[in-house]
Structures are given as C-alpha cells and as structure tokens.
Write a protein that holds these residues in place. Structure first.
Motif, PDB file in Angstrom:
ATOM      1  N   VAL A 192     110.579 -21.341  43.032  1.00  0.00           N
ATOM      2  CA  VAL A 192     111.516 -22.514  42.640  1.00  0.00           C
ATOM      3  C   VAL A 192     111.139 -23.220  41.515  1.00  0.00           C
ATOM      4  O   VAL A 192     112.101 -23.497  40.750  1.00  0.00           O
ATOM      5  CB  VAL A 192     111.501 -23.306  43.987  1.00  0.00           C
ATOM      6  CG1 VAL A 192     112.541 -24.574  43.447  1.00  0.00           C
ATOM      7  CG2 VAL A 192     111.951 -22.424  45.205  1.00  0.00           C
ATOM      8  N   ALA A 193     109.858 -23.463  41.303  1.00  0.00           N
ATOM      9  CA  ALA A 193     109.321 -24.244  40.034  1.00  0.00           C
ATOM     10  C   ALA A 193     109.668 -23.338  38.701  1.00  0.00           C
ATOM     11  O   ALA A 193     110.155 -24.036  37.646  1.00  0.00           O
ATOM     12  CB  ALA A 193     107.852 -24.188  40.350  1.00  0.00           C
ATOM     13  N   GLU A 194     109.670 -21.979  38.770  1.00  0.00           N
ATOM     14  CA  GLU A 194     110.021 -21.179  37.498  1.00  0.00           C
ATOM     15  C   GLU A 194     111.432 -21.385  37.429  1.00  0.00           C
ATOM     16  O   GLU A 194     111.631 -21.718  36.145  1.00  0.00           O
ATOM     17  CB  GLU A 194     109.801 -19.734  37.814  1.00  0.00           C
ATOM     18  CG  GLU A 194     108.236 -19.442  37.865  1.00  0.00           C
ATOM     19  CD  GLU A 194     108.230 -18.064  37.992  1.00  0.00           C
ATOM     20  OE1 GLU A 194     109.256 -17.246  38.036  1.00  0.00           O
ATOM     21  OE2 GLU A 194     107.061 -17.574  38.336  1.00  0.00           O
ATOM     22  N   ILE A 198     118.693 -24.739  44.285  1.00  0.00           N
ATOM     23  CA  ILE A 198     118.395 -25.041  42.742  1.00  0.00           C
ATOM     24  C   ILE A 198     119.101 -24.032  41.806  1.00  0.00           C
ATOM     25  O   ILE A 198     119.449 -24.613  40.928  1.00  0.00           O
ATOM     26  CB  ILE A 198     116.814 -25.067  42.487  1.00  0.00           C
ATOM     27  CG1 ILE A 198     116.729 -25.502  41.096  1.00  0.00           C
ATOM     28  CG2 ILE A 198     116.254 -23.348  42.707  1.00  0.00           C
ATOM     29  CD1 ILE A 198     115.062 -25.602  40.933  1.00  0.00           C
ATOM     30  N   ARG A 199     119.425 -23.017  42.370  1.00  0.00           N
ATOM     31  CA  ARG A 199     119.959 -21.691  41.257  1.00  0.00           C
ATOM     32  C   ARG A 199     121.263 -22.393  41.235  1.00  0.00           C
ATOM     33  O   ARG A 199     122.018 -22.082  40.343  1.00  0.00           O
ATOM     34  CB  ARG A 199     119.851 -20.405  41.827  1.00  0.00           C
ATOM     35  CG  ARG A 199     120.686 -19.631  41.213  1.00  0.00           C
ATOM     36  CD  ARG A 199     120.161 -19.360  39.748  1.00  0.00           C
ATOM     37  NE  ARG A 199     118.837 -18.731  39.709  1.00  0.00           N
ATOM     38  CZ  ARG A 199     118.096 -18.629  38.488  1.00  0.00           C
ATOM     39  NH1 ARG A 199     118.479 -18.892  37.366  1.00  0.00           N
ATOM     40  NH2 ARG A 199     116.716 -18.142  38.772  1.00  0.00           N
ATOM     41  N   GLN A 200     122.046 -22.798  42.240  1.00  0.00           N
ATOM     42  CA  GLN A 200     123.432 -23.295  41.977  1.00  0.00           C
ATOM     43  C   GLN A 200     123.569 -24.595  41.024  1.00  0.00           C
ATOM     44  O   GLN A 200     124.340 -24.668  40.325  1.00  0.00           O
ATOM     45  CB  GLN A 200     123.978 -23.601  43.628  1.00  0.00           C
ATOM     46  CG  GLN A 200     124.225 -22.467  44.643  1.00  0.00           C
ATOM     47  CD  GLN A 200     124.368 -22.661  45.904  1.00  0.00           C
ATOM     48  OE1 GLN A 200     123.607 -23.921  46.434  1.00  0.00           O
ATOM     49  NE2 GLN A 200     125.427 -22.209  46.403  1.00  0.00           N
ATOM     50  N   ILE A 201     122.477 -25.456  41.447  1.00  0.00           N
ATOM     51  CA  ILE A 201     122.484 -26.629  40.568  1.00  0.00           C
ATOM     52  C   ILE A 201     122.373 -26.079  38.965  1.00  0.00           C
ATOM     53  O   ILE A 201     123.008 -26.479  38.287  1.00  0.00           O
ATOM     54  CB  ILE A 201     121.514 -27.439  40.904  1.00  0.00           C
ATOM     55  CG1 ILE A 201     121.675 -28.082  42.443  1.00  0.00           C
ATOM     56  CG2 ILE A 201     121.131 -28.670  39.786  1.00  0.00           C
ATOM     57  CD1 ILE A 201     120.450 -28.910  43.101  1.00  0.00           C
ATOM     58  N   VAL A 202     121.428 -25.304  38.757  1.00  0.00           N
ATOM     59  CA  VAL A 202     121.189 -24.675  37.517  1.00  0.00           C
ATOM     60  C   VAL A 202     122.127 -24.071  36.877  1.00  0.00           C
ATOM     61  O   VAL A 202     122.817 -24.345  35.507  1.00  0.00           O
ATOM     62  CB  VAL A 202     120.008 -23.938  37.380  1.00  0.00           C
ATOM     63  CG1 VAL A 202     119.715 -23.157  36.058  1.00  0.00           C
ATOM     64  CG2 VAL A 202     118.864 -24.641  37.786  1.00  0.00           C
ATOM     65  N   ASP A 203     123.089 -23.365  37.713  1.00  0.00           N
ATOM     66  CA  ASP A 203     124.085 -22.494  37.245  1.00  0.00           C
ATOM     67  C   ASP A 203     125.415 -23.373  36.992  1.00  0.00           C
ATOM     68  O   ASP A 203     126.119 -23.010  35.842  1.00  0.00           O
ATOM     69  CB  ASP A 203     124.530 -21.420  38.023  1.00  0.00           C
ATOM     70  CG  ASP A 203     123.483 -20.154  37.888  1.00  0.00           C
ATOM     71  OD1 ASP A 203     122.662 -20.520  37.106  1.00  0.00           O
ATOM     72  OD2 ASP A 203     123.466 -19.395  38.834  1.00  0.00           O
ATOM     73  N   ALA A 247     115.961 -31.223  41.972  1.00  0.00           N
ATOM     74  CA  ALA A 247     116.443 -30.299  42.661  1.00  0.00           C
ATOM     75  C   ALA A 247     115.326 -29.316  43.333  1.00  0.00           C
ATOM     76  O   ALA A 247     114.209 -29.471  42.948  1.00  0.00           O
ATOM     77  CB  ALA A 247     117.171 -29.292  41.679  1.00  0.00           C
ATOM     78  N   GLY A 248     115.584 -28.613  44.189  1.00  0.00           N
ATOM     79  CA  GLY A 248     114.520 -27.672  45.025  1.00  0.00           C
ATOM     80  C   GLY A 248     114.496 -28.054  46.326  1.00  0.00           C
ATOM     81  O   GLY A 248     113.632 -27.163  46.957  1.00  0.00           O
ATOM     82  N   GLY A 249     114.680 -29.067  46.757  1.00  0.00           N
ATOM     83  CA  GLY A 249     114.236 -29.544  48.141  1.00  0.00           C
ATOM     84  C   GLY A 249     114.748 -28.790  49.285  1.00  0.00           C
ATOM     85  O   GLY A 249     114.224 -28.342  50.292  1.00  0.00           O
ATOM     86  N   ASN A 250     116.212 -28.266  49.088  1.00  0.00           N
ATOM     87  CA  ASN A 250     116.822 -27.673  49.913  1.00  0.00           C
ATOM     88  C   ASN A 250     116.378 -26.062  50.073  1.00  0.00           C
ATOM     89  O   ASN A 250     116.569 -25.473  50.782  1.00  0.00           O
ATOM     90  CB  ASN A 250     118.257 -27.450  49.608  1.00  0.00           C
ATOM     91  CG  ASN A 250     119.095 -28.710  49.892  1.00  0.00           C
ATOM     92  OD1 ASN A 250     118.558 -29.517  50.956  1.00  0.00           O
ATOM     93  ND2 ASN A 250     120.054 -29.172  49.105  1.00  0.00           N
ATOM     94  N   ASP A 251     115.712 -25.610  48.798  1.00  0.00           N
ATOM     95  CA  ASP A 251     115.171 -24.275  48.746  1.00  0.00           C
ATOM     96  C   ASP A 251     113.695 -24.266  49.522  1.00  0.00           C
ATOM     97  O   ASP A 251     113.198 -23.317  50.413  1.00  0.00           O
ATOM     98  CB  ASP A 251     114.780 -23.916  47.364  1.00  0.00           C
ATOM     99  CG  ASP A 251     116.224 -23.770  46.662  1.00  0.00           C
ATOM    100  OD1 ASP A 251     116.662 -22.895  46.316  1.00  0.00           O
ATOM    101  OD2 ASP A 251     116.509 -24.918  46.226  1.00  0.00           O
ATOM    102  N   ILE A 252     112.928 -25.395  49.236  1.00  0.00           N
ATOM    103  CA  ILE A 252     111.531 -25.512  49.702  1.00  0.00           C
ATOM    104  C   ILE A 252     111.685 -25.677  51.436  1.00  0.00           C
ATOM    105  O   ILE A 252     110.798 -24.959  51.838  1.00  0.00           O
ATOM    106  CB  ILE A 252     110.904 -26.837  49.111  1.00  0.00           C
ATOM    107  CG1 ILE A 252     110.710 -26.724  47.806  1.00  0.00           C
ATOM    108  CG2 ILE A 252     109.537 -26.945  50.088  1.00  0.00           C
ATOM    109  CD1 ILE A 252     110.018 -25.612  47.362  1.00  0.00           C
ATOM    110  N   ILE A 253     112.673 -26.247  52.126  1.00  0.00           N
ATOM    111  CA  ILE A 253     112.549 -26.401  53.304  1.00  0.00           C
ATOM    112  C   ILE A 253     113.209 -25.107  54.009  1.00  0.00           C
ATOM    113  O   ILE A 253     112.997 -24.768  55.167  1.00  0.00           O
ATOM    114  CB  ILE A 253     113.568 -27.546  53.957  1.00  0.00           C
ATOM    115  CG1 ILE A 253     115.029 -27.351  53.586  1.00  0.00           C
ATOM    116  CG2 ILE A 253     112.972 -28.807  53.330  1.00  0.00           C
ATOM    117  CD1 ILE A 253     115.801 -28.450  53.936  1.00  0.00           C
ATOM    118  N   ARG A 254     113.651 -23.901  53.433  1.00  0.00           N
ATOM    119  CA  ARG A 254     113.925 -22.878  53.957  1.00  0.00           C
ATOM    120  C   ARG A 254     112.889 -21.977  54.261  1.00  0.00           C
ATOM    121  O   ARG A 254     111.784 -21.777  53.499  1.00  0.00           O
ATOM    122  CB  ARG A 254     114.899 -22.034  53.068  1.00  0.00           C
ATOM    123  CG  ARG A 254     116.039 -22.780  53.073  1.00  0.00           C
ATOM    124  CD  ARG A 254     117.154 -21.939  52.187  1.00  0.00           C
ATOM    125  NE  ARG A 254     118.569 -22.557  52.477  1.00  0.00           N
ATOM    126  CZ  ARG A 254     119.645 -21.922  52.423  1.00  0.00           C
ATOM    127  NH1 ARG A 254     119.820 -20.481  52.010  1.00  0.00           N
ATOM    128  NH2 ARG A 254     120.973 -22.504  52.563  1.00  0.00           N
TER     129      ARG A 254
END
Length: 278
Positions: A106-108, A68-73, A91-98
């Motif tokens: 992630v939601a913030e 998500i940070r890469q997508i946002v940046d 976005a966030g799915g790849n973060d959540i599964i880690r």
C-alpha cells in the motif's frame, strides 16, 4: 526544515487553492452540516485558510469507502490538473483494515502518487493512521497501521511533505471524538484534527487541539454492554456484510466539491466566530 524534515511554516495568505484527496475521513463523515451534508476536518481547514486569504479556492475530491488505488487513479490526476498550491492526501486506511492486506505494498502506491503530486510544486500534507488500540475490531490491525505510518514518515522525508500526525493525537482516544459508528470522527474530533492540520502547516489559530476534554460521566457496565450490542447490530454487521459482498459505501457516489471554488463567505465567518467564542 522543521521536525521530521518538514519545511518551515507556510504563508497562509499566499495559498490560493487547496485540494483534499482521500476517503470518508476527508469527505467528513460524521460531521454533519445543518443541510445534511458533511463538513469534516478538510472543510474546516479550508475555512481556517480562508480567514487568511478570502479568495482561497477549495475542492474536496474524497469519497467514502475508496481504496488507495481508486484514489490514485481517480483523484490524483484531477488534483494535478487543478494545479493547487496545497494538496492534502490521506489514503490507505480502507486497504490496511482488509484481511491479508500488505502495508508495504500500500505504501508503494502511496509513494508513487506523492511523487506525482510533488512534481507539481504544490505543498503536500499527508496524514498518518490513527492509533486504534481502543477501537473495536480495528485494534487488531494496530500493528499494520504502525508499519504503514513508518512508511508514510519516510515518504514525507523523501518529498518534503508536511505530516498530519493522527497517531500521536491522544485526545482522540476519548470516545467523544468518535461518531456513533465508532469508525468516523465526531464534529469535535474533526474540529481538533483541523487544528492539528493548521499546526502541521504552521497556520496560526487561537484554539488548541490538545485542550483536555471535560470530565466524562461514568456509565454502568450494563449500559455499556447495551450500547455495544446496539453498535454491533446497527454498524458492525452492515459493515461486515458489505465487505463479504464486495460492496463499498462509496459505490456510485461522486465528490462533494468536485471543482475549485471559493468558500461561502458565511463558512469562513462562522469559523472565525467559533474561534473567537471558544
């Protein structure tokens, strides 16, 4: 305002530009085109929109494997620069599964990005996470996905976003909705998600994403186990290996549609023909 605080239907003919942001889900894996490129639900949504406004311009900045940070940046600033009338943001799915990830954190990040996008006046479509209860490996993070989805609902209410509710799409529990890797949607899965997105936006379509699947041919226990072993060898092991090495399937990749451009006339025509024949 409609259910869940969503605005009324959009005027599809009034949407002149659409930018899709995200990871592999929005890039379109595993919905292959004849030329070997990926189509996906966002492309399919753009094609539906283009039937109402043939002058629609569309960009897809999604890249597989992105956090998500890469997508946002990387993607959000470009979308803001484009100034589109519609933005989809999943976005966030790849973060959540880690392992060890925090859905609250992630939601913030997601919230801060939506605030920036909303400030442009664009219509925003956000997507929830899938219900992973029947998905190998990912069923273990179902609780985190549910927590993240609760945050996404609150964010949608806060900024007046439209919601592509993937969690409630029970038709996606059918194995035919998924590709061979069991992590990305099949062409039919993407088609149904695009129809669900049209519904979230209030864009009229002639097909129904809820349409029941044809009866599924039963397979023997032995056949299923052989398929499971083959899947683990071809897809699960490489996926785990990349995680352990800190690598991503999107390393070095660029967006497939980096600029706002009109869709090919044939794409919109093919979509209308498919709808007429379905």
């Amino acid at each position: 305002m409609g259910e869940w605080g969503q605005p009324r239907d959009v005027d599809a003919a009034g949407l002149d530009s659409f930018v899709a942001l995200g990871d592999s889900f929005t890039e379109g894996l595993d919905d292959l085109r004849p030329d070997g490129g990926y189509r996906g639900w966002a492309d399919r949504l753009a094609e539906h929109l283009a039937t109402a406004n043939p002058r629609l311009r569309y960009a897809n900045l999604a890249v597989r494997g992105k956090l998500i940070r890469q997508i946002v940046d990387d993607q959000v600033p470009q979308a803001i620069e484009f100034g589109p009338s519609l933005v989809s943001f999943t976005a966030g799915g790849n973060d959540i599964i880690r392992p060890g990830s925090d859905p609250d954190a992630v939601a913030e990040v997601f919230d801060s990005a939506v605030a920036r996008l909303a400030a442009t006046g664009a219509e925003i479509l956000i997507g929830t996470g899938f219900d992973t209860r029947d998905t190998p490996v990912l069923k273990h993070v179902r609780g985190k996905v549910g927590t993240y989805n609760s945050h996404l609902r609150s964010i949608a209410d806060k900024y007046g976003c439209r919601v592509l509710d993937l969690w409630s799409m029970q038709v996606l529990q059918d194995p035919r909705a998924w590709g061979e890797d069991r992590l990305h949607l099949s062409p039919e899965g993407h088609r149904r998600v695009a129809l669900r997105a049209c519904e979230a936006l209030g864009v009229p379509v002639t097909e129904d994403w809820r349409e029941p699947w044809p009866p599924l041919e039963e397979q023997s226990w032995r056949t299923q186990r052989i398929q499971d072993i083959q899947w683990a060898r071809e897809f699960l092991a490489p996926w785990i290996g990349r995680r352990l090495r800190g690598q991503s399937s999107g390393d070095g990749r660029t967006p497939k549609r980096p600029h706002l451009e009109r869709l090919c006339t044939t794409q919109a025509t093919d979509t209308k023909r498919s709808a007429d024949q379905h």
